[in-house]
Write an enzyme that holds these catalytic residues in place. Structure first.
Site, mmCIF file in Angstrom:
data_model
loop_
_atom_site.group_PDB
_atom_site.id
_atom_site.type_symbol
_atom_site.label_atom_id
_atom_site.label_comp_id
_atom_site.label_asym_id
_atom_site.label_seq_id
_atom_site.Cartn_x
_atom_site.Cartn_y
_atom_site.Cartn_z
ATOM 1 N N LYS A 178 -16.112 9.107 -13.010
ATOM 2 C CA LYS A 178 -16.918 10.144 -13.849
ATOM 3 C C LYS A 178 -16.007 10.278 -15.433
ATOM 4 O O LYS A 178 -16.718 10.648 -16.255
ATOM 5 C CB LYS A 178 -16.619 11.280 -13.288
ATOM 6 N N TYR B 182 -13.511 8.677 -7.679
ATOM 7 C CA TYR B 182 -14.444 9.390 -7.928
ATOM 8 C C TYR B 182 -14.285 9.789 -9.344
ATOM 9 O O TYR B 182 -15.161 9.752 -10.256
ATOM 10 C CB TYR B 182 -14.616 10.539 -7.115
ATOM 11 N N SER C 264 -18.707 14.888 -14.306
ATOM 12 C CA SER C 264 -17.967 16.067 -13.229
ATOM 13 C C SER C 264 -17.098 16.525 -13.970
ATOM 14 O O SER C 264 -16.392 15.888 -14.988
ATOM 15 C CB SER C 264 -17.833 15.110 -12.175
HETATM 16 N N1 NAD Z 1 -22.130 19.308 -6.406
HETATM 17 C C1 NAD Z 1 -21.099 19.046 -7.213
HETATM 18 O O1 NAD Z 1 -20.323 20.162 -7.320
HETATM 19 C C2 NAD Z 1 -20.939 18.244 -8.292
HETATM 20 C C3 NAD Z 1 -19.975 18.260 -9.403
HETATM 21 C C4 NAD Z 1 -19.906 17.457 -10.193
HETATM 22 C C5 NAD Z 1 -20.932 16.426 -10.319
HETATM 23 N N2 NAD Z 1 -21.631 16.225 -9.434
HETATM 24 C C6 NAD Z 1 -22.654 15.129 -9.564
HETATM 25 O O2 NAD Z 1 -23.687 15.394 -9.705
HETATM 26 C C7 NAD Z 1 -24.604 14.485 -9.275
HETATM 27 C C8 NAD Z 1 -25.688 14.937 -7.782
HETATM 28 O O3 NAD Z 1 -24.667 15.371 -6.797
HETATM 29 P P1 NAD Z 1 -25.314 16.481 -5.941
HETATM 30 O O4 NAD Z 1 -24.028 17.152 -5.675
HETATM 31 O O5 NAD Z 1 -26.693 16.912 -6.153
HETATM 32 O O6 NAD Z 1 -25.276 15.544 -4.437
HETATM 33 P P2 NAD Z 1 -26.535 14.992 -3.559
HETATM 34 O O7 NAD Z 1 -25.597 14.273 -2.624
HETATM 35 O O8 NAD Z 1 -27.177 16.233 -3.130
HETATM 36 O O9 NAD Z 1 -27.195 14.291 -4.455
HETATM 37 C C9 NAD Z 1 -27.139 12.961 -5.047
HETATM 38 C C10 NAD Z 1 -28.357 12.080 -4.693
HETATM 39 O O10 NAD Z 1 -28.259 10.882 -5.292
HETATM 40 C C11 NAD Z 1 -28.925 9.902 -4.410
HETATM 41 N N3 NAD Z 1 -28.206 8.764 -4.414
HETATM 42 C C12 NAD Z 1 -27.037 8.108 -3.760
HETATM 43 N N4 NAD Z 1 -26.806 6.831 -3.971
HETATM 44 C C13 NAD Z 1 -27.976 6.473 -4.755
HETATM 45 C C14 NAD Z 1 -28.446 5.030 -5.232
HETATM 46 N N5 NAD Z 1 -27.753 4.115 -5.369
HETATM 47 N N6 NAD Z 1 -29.476 5.223 -5.861
HETATM 48 C C15 NAD Z 1 -30.316 6.276 -6.142
HETATM 49 N N7 NAD Z 1 -29.763 7.456 -5.983
HETATM 50 C C16 NAD Z 1 -28.742 7.511 -5.073
HETATM 51 C C17 NAD Z 1 -28.615 10.494 -2.833
HETATM 52 O O11 NAD Z 1 -29.828 10.043 -2.101
HETATM 53 C C18 NAD Z 1 -28.810 11.939 -3.341
HETATM 54 O O12 NAD Z 1 -30.263 12.323 -3.333
HETATM 55 C C19 NAD Z 1 -23.749 13.242 -8.844
HETATM 56 O O13 NAD Z 1 -23.878 12.409 -9.858
HETATM 57 C C20 NAD Z 1 -22.437 14.043 -8.671
HETATM 58 O O14 NAD Z 1 -21.434 13.405 -8.806
HETATM 59 C C21 NAD Z 1 -21.975 17.109 -8.164
#
Ligand code: NAD
Length: 256
Positions: free
Chosen positions: A164, A160, A147
């Site tokens: 990351k 968080y 991230s």
């Molecule tokens: N959305 C953003 O702006 C953003 C920015 C930087 C990084 N990220 C990273 O991208 C990744 C996906 O994020 P997103 O925005 O799609 O979030 P999201 O919440 O839509 O998706 C995350 C998914 O991970 C699953 N999950 C949670 N705990 C779990 C576990 N113990 N085992 C298996 N699956 C599990 C959830 O059920 C969900 O489907 C994450 O690692 C997040 O930290 C997101």
């Protein structure tokens, strides 16, 4: 769309929603042979079945596999399931969480839960994939989800950001450990991407509009734009790239 992932078997964790779902669909669009869609539950949000249905409609073999990435046995079983399709070529350790309340005084139980998913789960996913790749003599690609919060710190997300930042260095350390076997390990560091996690994370959701205004491209990112970056890292187009964190943030981290 392209054949960048032709003949490759792709496994994506946290793939029933948001960025993971977009990565799984992008992999299918870019010619993957099979895509394993994995998540802790089948219907967290968009859902595993709608995701596999979209992939099937593209003519790509797919399967939903339930796995909690914080449990090593679950992750090992997930990767074992890829053997049915010939073994994993591209492992995407995408699953990750934020906390309802994060910061300098983050609660111990919440902190440990977050680390168990964001750090333990990411390492277990990479380990399981590397083991299978080595056993099959595959020169695969492992992509970890970091991230922008793992590159620059944020006071509202201390735990968080810490997790990351760990993922960013994990990619470098694993690249060194697995490079001699021809296995590449990289991270992707998204900026503000319009997903459920962004919209429903206290602090982050409020900050998102400010981030958008400061982002040179003046918009939030689309999950598919992270999918495209992962496709490149998973493909042979990036064959001499390992250990990097590819920042996909509309330029936000480049400006003051
Ligand atoms: N959305 C953003 O702006 C953003 C920015 C930087 C990084 N990220 C990273 O991208 C990744 C996906 O994020 P997103 O925005 O799609 O979030 P999201 O919440 O839509 O998706 C995350 C998914 O991970 C699953 N999950 C949670 N705990 C779990 C576990 N113990 N085992 C298996 N699956 C599990 C959830 O059920 C969900 O489907 C994450 O690692 C997040 O930290 C997101």
């Amino acid at each position: 769309m392209s054949n960048l992932l032709e003949n490759k078997v792709v496994v994506v964790t946290g793939a029933a929603s948001g960025i993971g779902r977009a990565i799984a669909v992008s992999a299918a669009r870019h010619g993957a042979r099979a895509v394993l869609v994995s998540d802790i539950a089948e219907i967290p949000r968009e859902g595993g079945t709608p995701t596999t249905q979209e992939i099937e409609a593209l003519g790509v073999a797919t399967r939903f596999v339930r796995a909690d990435v914080s449990k090593k046995a679950d992750v090992d079983a997930l990767v074992d399931a890829a053997a049915e399709f010939g073994g994993v070529d591209v492992m995407v350790a995408n699953a990750g969480i934020t906390l309802p309340s994060d910061g300098a005084d983050v609660d111990e139980d919440h902190y440990r839960r977050l680390m168990s998913v964001n750090l333990d789960g990411t390492l277990f996913s990479a380990q399981a994939a590397a083991r299978q790749m080595k056993a099959g003599g595959k020169q695969g690609s492992i992509v970890l989800m970091a991230s922008m919060g793992g590159i620059a710190g944020a006071g509202m997300t201390v735990a968080y950001s810490t997790s990351k930042g760990g993922v960013v260095v994990m990619a470098k350390a694993l690249a060194d450990a697995l490079g001699p076997d021809g296995i590449r390990v990289d991270a992707v560091a998204p900026g503000t991407i319009d997903t459920h996690l962004l919209r429903n994370s206290p602090g982050i959701a409020e900050a998102a509009e400010g981030f958008r205004r400061r982002t040179p491209l003046r918009r939030l990112g689309k999950p598919s734009e992270i999918g495209d970056a992962v496709v490149w890292l998973g493909s042979d187009m990036s064959s001499y790239v390992t250990g990097i964190s590819l920042i996909v943030d509309g330029g936000l981290l480049n400006v003051i």
